[in-house]
Design an enzyme around this catalytic site. Structure first.
Site, short mmCIF file in Angstrom:
data_model
loop_
_atom_site.label_atom_id
_atom_site.label_comp_id
_atom_site.label_asym_id
_atom_site.label_seq_id
_atom_site.Cartn_x
_atom_site.Cartn_y
_atom_site.Cartn_z
N GLY A 150 0.77 -1.24 0.00
CA GLY A 150 0.00 0.00 0.00
C GLY A 150 0.80 1.29 0.00
O GLY A 150 0.34 2.30 -0.52
N GLU A 193 3.71 4.12 6.03
CA GLU A 193 2.52 3.26 5.94
C GLU A 193 1.43 4.02 5.21
O GLU A 193 1.37 5.26 5.26
CB GLU A 193 2.09 2.88 7.38
CG GLU A 193 0.76 2.18 7.53
CD GLU A 193 0.67 0.82 6.88
OE1 GLU A 193 1.07 0.70 5.71
OE2 GLU A 193 0.16 -0.12 7.52
N ASP A 194 0.55 3.30 4.53
CA ASP A 194 -0.54 3.99 3.84
C ASP A 194 -1.61 4.46 4.82
O ASP A 194 -1.89 5.65 4.92
CB ASP A 194 -1.14 3.10 2.73
CG ASP A 194 -1.56 1.71 3.21
OD1 ASP A 194 -1.40 1.40 4.41
OD2 ASP A 194 -2.05 0.92 2.37
N ASP A 253 -5.18 2.09 10.87
CA ASP A 253 -6.60 1.90 11.17
C ASP A 253 -6.72 1.37 12.60
O ASP A 253 -6.73 2.15 13.55
CB ASP A 253 -7.17 0.94 10.12
CG ASP A 253 -8.68 0.77 10.21
OD1 ASP A 253 -9.33 1.56 10.89
OD2 ASP A 253 -9.21 -0.16 9.57
N LYS A 263 -6.78 6.86 10.41
CA LYS A 263 -8.20 6.61 10.72
C LYS A 263 -8.28 6.32 12.20
O LYS A 263 -8.03 5.18 12.63
CB LYS A 263 -8.68 5.37 9.96
CG LYS A 263 -9.06 5.56 8.52
CD LYS A 263 -9.65 4.23 8.05
CE LYS A 263 -10.22 4.28 6.67
NZ LYS A 263 -10.64 2.91 6.25
N PHE A 299 -14.27 3.54 3.15
CA PHE A 299 -13.17 2.73 2.66
C PHE A 299 -12.54 3.45 1.48
O PHE A 299 -13.22 3.87 0.55
CB PHE A 299 -13.66 1.34 2.25
CG PHE A 299 -12.51 0.43 2.03
CD1 PHE A 299 -11.89 -0.21 3.10
CD2 PHE A 299 -11.99 0.25 0.76
CE1 PHE A 299 -10.78 -1.01 2.90
CE2 PHE A 299 -10.89 -0.56 0.55
CZ PHE A 299 -10.28 -1.20 1.62
N ARG A 301 -5.06 0.62 -7.07
CA ARG A 301 -3.83 1.19 -6.49
C ARG A 301 -3.24 2.28 -7.38
O ARG A 301 -2.53 3.16 -6.91
CB ARG A 301 -2.76 0.10 -6.33
CG ARG A 301 -3.06 -0.94 -5.27
CD ARG A 301 -1.79 -1.76 -5.00
NE ARG A 301 -2.07 -3.01 -4.31
CZ ARG A 301 -2.19 -3.14 -2.99
NH1 ARG A 301 -2.08 -2.07 -2.23
NH2 ARG A 301 -2.42 -4.30 -2.44
P1 IMP Z 1 -4.51 -1.87 10.83
O1 IMP Z 1 -4.01 -0.55 11.33
O2 IMP Z 1 -3.72 -3.04 11.32
O3 IMP Z 1 -5.98 -2.04 11.06
O4 IMP Z 1 -4.35 -2.01 9.30
C1 IMP Z 1 -4.13 -0.98 8.48
C2 IMP Z 1 -4.08 -1.55 7.09
O5 IMP Z 1 -5.40 -1.89 6.65
C3 IMP Z 1 -3.55 -0.53 6.13
O6 IMP Z 1 -2.18 -0.70 5.97
C4 IMP Z 1 -4.30 -0.85 4.86
O7 IMP Z 1 -3.58 -1.78 4.10
C5 IMP Z 1 -5.58 -1.50 5.32
N1 IMP Z 1 -6.69 -0.53 5.26
C6 IMP Z 1 -7.35 0.02 6.30
N2 IMP Z 1 -8.28 0.88 5.88
C7 IMP Z 1 -8.19 0.89 4.53
C8 IMP Z 1 -8.89 1.61 3.49
O8 IMP Z 1 -9.78 2.44 3.72
N3 IMP Z 1 -8.50 1.34 2.22
C9 IMP Z 1 -7.51 0.46 1.91
N4 IMP Z 1 -6.83 -0.23 2.84
C10 IMP Z 1 -7.17 -0.01 4.13
MG MG Z 2 -0.95 -1.19 4.31
#
Ligand code: IMP
Ligand code: MG
Length: 187
Positions: free
Chosen positions: A44, A99-100, A103, A131, A152, A165
């Site tokens: 990402g 990181e992208d 969440d 987020k 999303f 992407r």
């Molecule tokens: P977390 O913080 O472990 O929940 O995961 C974060 C990852 O979930 C990010 O690196 C993204 O790859 C993926 N992710 C979370 N929200 C989105 C979204 O809105 N679009 C695309 N990928 C997302």
């Molecule tokens: Mg990611």
């Protein structure tokens, strides 16, 4: 592009470009005099990282790490595996993780533990999108591109089932439907 999904632009490429330049300037100032290693999380972060490093005016090295997350459809399960480690020696280096999206925070929590094993001098986190609403674990994110609360998102490296992407901007996917239900793919 032929698709049945509805995409509504939320951040234009121009806005992203301006913000990425600001982030690059801040990182440059904060790390003046230091060599840094920028570590991108595949897949990402690849476009964000490519733009970010070209706005950092320091000696730097870059590397990539790849993580996979399995589990529930609507969010990270917290079960994460490392599928590709960094290849550079990070001992005593100043690291910036790119990181992208942050969440729930599970992905970064796991990654920070891995990077600690590499005995880096410092670890900072830079994410394009924060987020905060669904955060499960506390993560200290040092540099944030944009705070976005709901929906999303795809584009600029972000995918839905590996699609979208390559888009220049960031788009809200299917805003009329249940917005945050998705199948996690490679992180
Ligand atoms: P977390 O913080 O472990 O929940 O995961 C974060 C990852 O979930 C990010 O690196 C993204 O790859 C993926 N992710 C979370 N929200 C989105 C979204 O809105 N679009 C695309 N990928 C997302
Ligand atoms: Mg990611």
């Amino acid at each position: 592009m032929k698709t049945q999904d509805e995409l509504v632009e939320v951040i234009s490429n121009e806005t992203i470009r301006n913000r990425v330049k600001e982030l690059g300037d801040i990182i440059t100032k904060d790390h003046a005099g230091n060599e840094i290693v920028v570590v991108g999380i595949l897949k990402g972060a690849f476009i964000f990282m490519a733009d970010l490093v070209r706005n950092i005016n320091l000696n730097l090295e870059l590397d990539f790490i790849r993580l996979k997350s399995y589990g529930a459809k609507t969010e990270s399960s917290g079960t994460i595996t490392l599928t590709k480690d960094v290849e550079l020696d990070l001992t005593d280096k100043h690291i910036i993780v790119v990181e992208d999206i942050v969440d729930t925070g599970y992905t970064l929590q796991y990654l920070i533990e891995i990077l600690k094993l590499h005995k880096a001098a410092s670890i900072k986190i830079c994410c394009l999108i924060n987020k905060k609403e669904r955060r499960r674990v506390e993560i200290d994110v040092n540099y944030v591109g944009f705070d976005i609360s709901e929906g999303f998102l795809v584009g600029y490296g972000l995918d839905f089932n590996e699609r979208y992407r390559h888009l220049n901007g960031i788009f809200h996917l299917n805003p009329g439907y249940a917005p945050i239900s998705y199948t996690p793919s490679d992180r």
